[in-house]
Scaffold this motif. Sequence first.
Motif, PDB file in Angstrom:
ATOM      1  N   TYR A  58     -12.690   4.934 -30.817  1.00  0.00           N
ATOM      2  CA  TYR A  58     -12.848   5.381 -29.435  1.00  0.00           C
ATOM      3  C   TYR A  58     -12.719   6.892 -29.286  1.00  0.00           C
ATOM      4  O   TYR A  58     -13.053   7.436 -28.247  1.00  0.00           O
ATOM      5  N   LEU A  59     -12.219   7.585 -30.314  1.00  0.00           N
ATOM      6  CA  LEU A  59     -12.115   9.034 -30.249  1.00  0.00           C
ATOM      7  C   LEU A  59     -13.510   9.635 -30.362  1.00  0.00           C
ATOM      8  O   LEU A  59     -14.317   9.206 -31.183  1.00  0.00           O
ATOM      9  N   ALA A  60     -13.813  10.604 -29.514  1.00  0.00           N
ATOM     10  CA  ALA A  60     -15.167  11.155 -29.428  1.00  0.00           C
ATOM     11  C   ALA A  60     -15.241  12.511 -30.114  1.00  0.00           C
ATOM     12  O   ALA A  60     -14.775  13.511 -29.583  1.00  0.00           O
ATOM     13  N   TYR A  61     -15.820  12.532 -31.303  1.00  0.00           N
ATOM     14  CA  TYR A  61     -16.031  13.778 -32.049  1.00  0.00           C
ATOM     15  C   TYR A  61     -17.395  14.339 -31.671  1.00  0.00           C
ATOM     16  O   TYR A  61     -18.356  14.252 -32.423  1.00  0.00           O
ATOM     17  N   ARG A  62     -17.478  14.900 -30.473  1.00  0.00           N
ATOM     18  CA  ARG A  62     -18.762  15.318 -29.914  1.00  0.00           C
ATOM     19  C   ARG A  62     -18.991  16.826 -29.943  1.00  0.00           C
ATOM     20  O   ARG A  62     -20.017  17.300 -29.510  1.00  0.00           O
ATOM     21  N   HIS A  63     -18.046  17.597 -30.424  1.00  0.00           N
ATOM     22  CA  HIS A  63     -18.176  19.056 -30.430  1.00  0.00           C
ATOM     23  C   HIS A  63     -18.306  19.566 -31.858  1.00  0.00           C
ATOM     24  O   HIS A  63     -17.309  19.772 -32.544  1.00  0.00           O
ATOM     25  N   ASN A  64     -19.526  19.725 -32.319  1.00  0.00           N
ATOM     26  CA  ASN A  64     -19.784  20.198 -33.687  1.00  0.00           C
ATOM     27  C   ASN A  64     -19.045  19.355 -34.713  1.00  0.00           C
ATOM     28  O   ASN A  64     -18.453  19.881 -35.657  1.00  0.00           O
ATOM     29  N   GLY A  65     -19.050  18.045 -34.543  1.00  0.00           N
ATOM     30  CA  GLY A  65     -18.395  17.146 -35.479  1.00  0.00           C
ATOM     31  C   GLY A  65     -16.895  17.064 -35.295  1.00  0.00           C
ATOM     32  O   GLY A  65     -16.202  16.502 -36.137  1.00  0.00           O
ATOM     33  N   GLY A  66     -16.374  17.594 -34.205  1.00  0.00           N
ATOM     34  CA  GLY A  66     -14.933  17.551 -33.936  1.00  0.00           C
ATOM     35  C   GLY A  66     -14.656  17.181 -32.491  1.00  0.00           C
ATOM     36  O   GLY A  66     -15.574  16.927 -31.714  1.00  0.00           O
ATOM     37  N   MET A  67     -13.374  17.131 -32.120  1.00  0.00           N
ATOM     38  CA  MET A  67     -12.992  16.839 -30.739  1.00  0.00           C
ATOM     39  C   MET A  67     -11.879  17.787 -30.322  1.00  0.00           C
ATOM     40  O   MET A  67     -11.161  18.341 -31.143  1.00  0.00           O
ATOM     41  N   ASN A  68     -11.744  17.934 -29.025  1.00  0.00           N
ATOM     42  CA  ASN A  68     -10.655  18.710 -28.450  1.00  0.00           C
ATOM     43  C   ASN A  68      -9.526  17.762 -28.080  1.00  0.00           C
ATOM     44  O   ASN A  68      -9.761  16.612 -27.702  1.00  0.00           O
ATOM     45  N   PHE A  69      -8.280  18.239 -28.189  1.00  0.00           N
ATOM     46  CA  PHE A  69      -7.135  17.456 -27.736  1.00  0.00           C
ATOM     47  C   PHE A  69      -6.094  18.380 -27.148  1.00  0.00           C
ATOM     48  O   PHE A  69      -5.963  19.533 -27.539  1.00  0.00           O
ATOM     49  N   LEU A  70      -5.357  17.866 -26.165  1.00  0.00           N
ATOM     50  CA  LEU A  70      -4.304  18.612 -25.490  1.00  0.00           C
ATOM     51  C   LEU A  70      -2.986  18.379 -26.213  1.00  0.00           C
ATOM     52  O   LEU A  70      -2.619  17.237 -26.497  1.00  0.00           O
ATOM     53  N   CYS A  71      -2.278  19.453 -26.500  1.00  0.00           N
ATOM     54  CA  CYS A  71      -0.982  19.369 -27.177  1.00  0.00           C
ATOM     55  C   CYS A  71       0.146  19.350 -26.149  1.00  0.00           C
ATOM     56  O   CYS A  71      -0.028  19.742 -24.999  1.00  0.00           O
ATOM     57  N   ALA A  72       1.326  18.915 -26.575  1.00  0.00           N
ATOM     58  CA  ALA A  72       2.481  18.788 -25.686  1.00  0.00           C
ATOM     59  C   ALA A  72       2.914  20.120 -25.086  1.00  0.00           C
ATOM     60  O   ALA A  72       3.527  20.151 -24.023  1.00  0.00           O
ATOM     61  N   ASP A  73       2.589  21.220 -25.739  1.00  0.00           N
ATOM     62  CA  ASP A  73       2.964  22.526 -25.186  1.00  0.00           C
ATOM     63  C   ASP A  73       1.932  23.059 -24.197  1.00  0.00           C
ATOM     64  O   ASP A  73       2.102  24.129 -23.642  1.00  0.00           O
ATOM     65  N   GLY A  74       0.858  22.316 -23.955  1.00  0.00           N
ATOM     66  CA  GLY A  74      -0.123  22.677 -22.935  1.00  0.00           C
ATOM     67  C   GLY A  74      -1.385  23.352 -23.435  1.00  0.00           C
ATOM     68  O   GLY A  74      -2.307  23.564 -22.663  1.00  0.00           O
ATOM     69  N   HIS A  75      -1.486  23.683 -24.705  1.00  0.00           N
ATOM     70  CA  HIS A  75      -2.712  24.307 -25.190  1.00  0.00           C
ATOM     71  C   HIS A  75      -3.640  23.244 -25.779  1.00  0.00           C
ATOM     72  O   HIS A  75      -3.234  22.117 -26.047  1.00  0.00           O
ATOM     73  N   VAL A  76      -4.898  23.612 -25.959  1.00  0.00           N
ATOM     74  CA  VAL A  76      -5.917  22.694 -26.468  1.00  0.00           C
ATOM     75  C   VAL A  76      -6.328  23.131 -27.868  1.00  0.00           C
ATOM     76  O   VAL A  76      -6.491  24.317 -28.136  1.00  0.00           O
TER      77      VAL A  76
END
Length: 115
Positions: free
Chosen positions: A60-78
Amino acid sequence: YVAMNYDGINEKIGRIPRPSELGVIFELQEVAYNPPAEHFVGGSSANREYITIWSDNYKYLAYRHNGGMNFLCADGHVEWTKPGNSNYGEKPIWFFCGHGSCNGKYWKDGGYYSY
């Protein structure tokens, strides 16, 4: 388009080890359709509001950005990550273990590591 990491720890950010690596929100796709749908998350049992490493939910994880994905970290950065060895991404920490044989370790890209 997002899913929360349900296996994180319930702590204040100051008590979370390595908050800049702990993934909390991930990009998601609905795979019940061919090709996978990009239009919704939630609302039916076919969708995933959270992802765990104890099943095949990596699909279900979407690797749609140049073969990768973005995710939000607990400290607030992506961050951006490739699928890695585990298909759960090579960069995000998925959970910290505070008991049993994995006490004092975290799970990242298919393995347990000490923190």
